[in-house]
Design a protein around this motif. Structure first.
Motif, short mmCIF file in Angstrom:
data_model
loop_
_atom_site.label_atom_id
_atom_site.label_comp_id
_atom_site.label_asym_id
_atom_site.label_seq_id
_atom_site.Cartn_x
_atom_site.Cartn_y
_atom_site.Cartn_z
N MET A 1 30.84 -53.22 10.17
CA MET A 1 32.07 -52.70 10.77
C MET A 1 33.04 -53.85 11.01
N LYS A 2 34.30 -53.59 10.69
CA LYS A 2 35.33 -54.60 10.89
C LYS A 2 36.51 -53.99 11.62
N VAL A 3 37.37 -54.86 12.13
CA VAL A 3 38.51 -54.37 12.89
C VAL A 3 39.74 -55.20 12.55
N TRP A 4 40.89 -54.55 12.56
CA TRP A 4 42.15 -55.29 12.37
C TRP A 4 43.23 -54.63 13.21
N ILE A 5 44.30 -55.38 13.40
CA ILE A 5 45.43 -54.89 14.20
C ILE A 5 46.69 -54.90 13.33
N ASP A 6 47.47 -53.83 13.42
CA ASP A 6 48.79 -53.80 12.79
C ASP A 6 49.80 -54.36 13.79
N GLN A 7 50.14 -55.63 13.62
CA GLN A 7 51.03 -56.28 14.59
C GLN A 7 52.42 -55.64 14.62
N ASP A 8 52.81 -54.94 13.57
CA ASP A 8 54.12 -54.29 13.57
C ASP A 8 54.22 -53.21 14.65
N LEU A 9 53.06 -52.69 15.06
CA LEU A 9 53.04 -51.61 16.05
C LEU A 9 52.61 -52.08 17.43
N CYS A 10 52.16 -53.32 17.53
CA CYS A 10 51.60 -53.83 18.79
C CYS A 10 52.69 -53.97 19.84
N THR A 11 52.41 -53.46 21.05
CA THR A 11 53.38 -53.55 22.15
C THR A 11 53.18 -54.81 22.99
N GLY A 12 52.07 -55.50 22.76
CA GLY A 12 51.81 -56.74 23.49
C GLY A 12 51.38 -56.56 24.93
N ASP A 13 50.90 -55.38 25.28
CA ASP A 13 50.49 -55.13 26.67
C ASP A 13 49.20 -55.84 27.03
N GLY A 14 48.38 -56.18 26.05
CA GLY A 14 47.18 -56.95 26.30
C GLY A 14 45.96 -56.15 26.71
N LEU A 15 46.03 -54.84 26.62
CA LEU A 15 44.87 -54.02 27.00
C LEU A 15 43.63 -54.36 26.18
N CYS A 16 43.82 -54.58 24.89
CA CYS A 16 42.67 -54.86 24.03
C CYS A 16 41.97 -56.14 24.46
N GLU A 17 42.74 -57.15 24.80
CA GLU A 17 42.14 -58.41 25.24
C GLU A 17 41.40 -58.24 26.56
N GLU B 1 40.95 -46.75 21.36
CA GLU B 1 41.35 -45.48 21.97
C GLU B 1 42.44 -45.69 23.01
N GLU B 2 42.37 -46.80 23.74
CA GLU B 2 43.33 -47.04 24.82
C GLU B 2 44.63 -47.68 24.32
N CYS B 3 44.60 -48.27 23.15
CA CYS B 3 45.75 -49.03 22.63
C CYS B 3 47.01 -48.16 22.58
N PRO B 4 48.04 -48.52 23.35
CA PRO B 4 49.24 -47.69 23.36
C PRO B 4 50.01 -47.70 22.05
N GLY B 5 49.82 -48.74 21.25
CA GLY B 5 50.49 -48.78 19.96
C GLY B 5 49.72 -48.06 18.87
N GLU B 6 48.50 -47.61 19.22
CA GLU B 6 47.60 -46.99 18.24
C GLU B 6 47.51 -47.84 16.97
N CYS B 7 47.35 -49.14 17.18
CA CYS B 7 47.42 -50.07 16.04
C CYS B 7 46.16 -50.88 15.86
N ILE B 8 45.04 -50.46 16.49
CA ILE B 8 43.74 -51.10 16.25
C ILE B 8 42.95 -50.20 15.31
N PHE B 9 42.58 -50.76 14.17
CA PHE B 9 41.92 -49.97 13.13
C PHE B 9 40.52 -50.50 12.88
N ILE B 10 39.55 -49.60 12.93
CA ILE B 10 38.15 -49.94 12.69
C ILE B 10 37.77 -49.47 11.28
N GLU B 11 37.20 -50.37 10.51
CA GLU B 11 36.84 -50.07 9.13
C GLU B 11 35.32 -50.08 9.00
N VAL B 12 34.79 -49.02 8.40
CA VAL B 12 33.36 -48.96 8.10
C VAL B 12 33.16 -49.51 6.70
N GLU B 13 32.25 -50.48 6.59
CA GLU B 13 32.04 -51.12 5.28
C GLU B 13 31.19 -50.25 4.39
#
Ligand code: SF4
Length: 78
Positions: free
Chosen positions: A1-17, A66-78
């Motif tokens: 499993m891998k994860v990436w973020i679409d920075q174009d949609l990121c609001t920078g609120d920092g919830l993920c961190e 799930e919590e990301c307000p930008g809905e920009c965290i994507f989980i990829e199944v290999e």
């Protein structure tokens, strides 16, 4: 499993961190990036920078996506 973020949609609120600091980090540009160990995948970031999800971090990564307000965290199944 891998994860990436679409920075174009990121609001920078920092919830993920807050939820999964071993996987996500905010940089000086105010946007969140994924980490592969200690390496921040900010060059180039986006869909071209997939980070492996470390053992035991999947639940936190899913919660962050799930919590990301930008809905920009994507989980990829290999
Ligand atoms: S939770 Fe989503 S919108 Fe917020 S900083 Fe992280 S990736 Fe960006």
């Amino acid at each position: 499993m891998k994860v990436w973020i679409d920075q174009d949609l990121c609001t920078g609120d920092g919830l993920c961190e807050e939820i999964a600091p071993d996987v996500f980090t905010l940089l000086d540009d105010g946007l969140a990036y994924v980490k592969d160990g200690e390496k921040v995948l900010s060059d180039p970031g986006g869909a071209d920078s997939l980070a492996p999800i470390p053992d035991g971090q999947l639940d936190a990564v899913i919660e962050a996506a799930e919590e990301c307000p930008g809905e920009c965290i994507f989980i990829e199944v290999e």
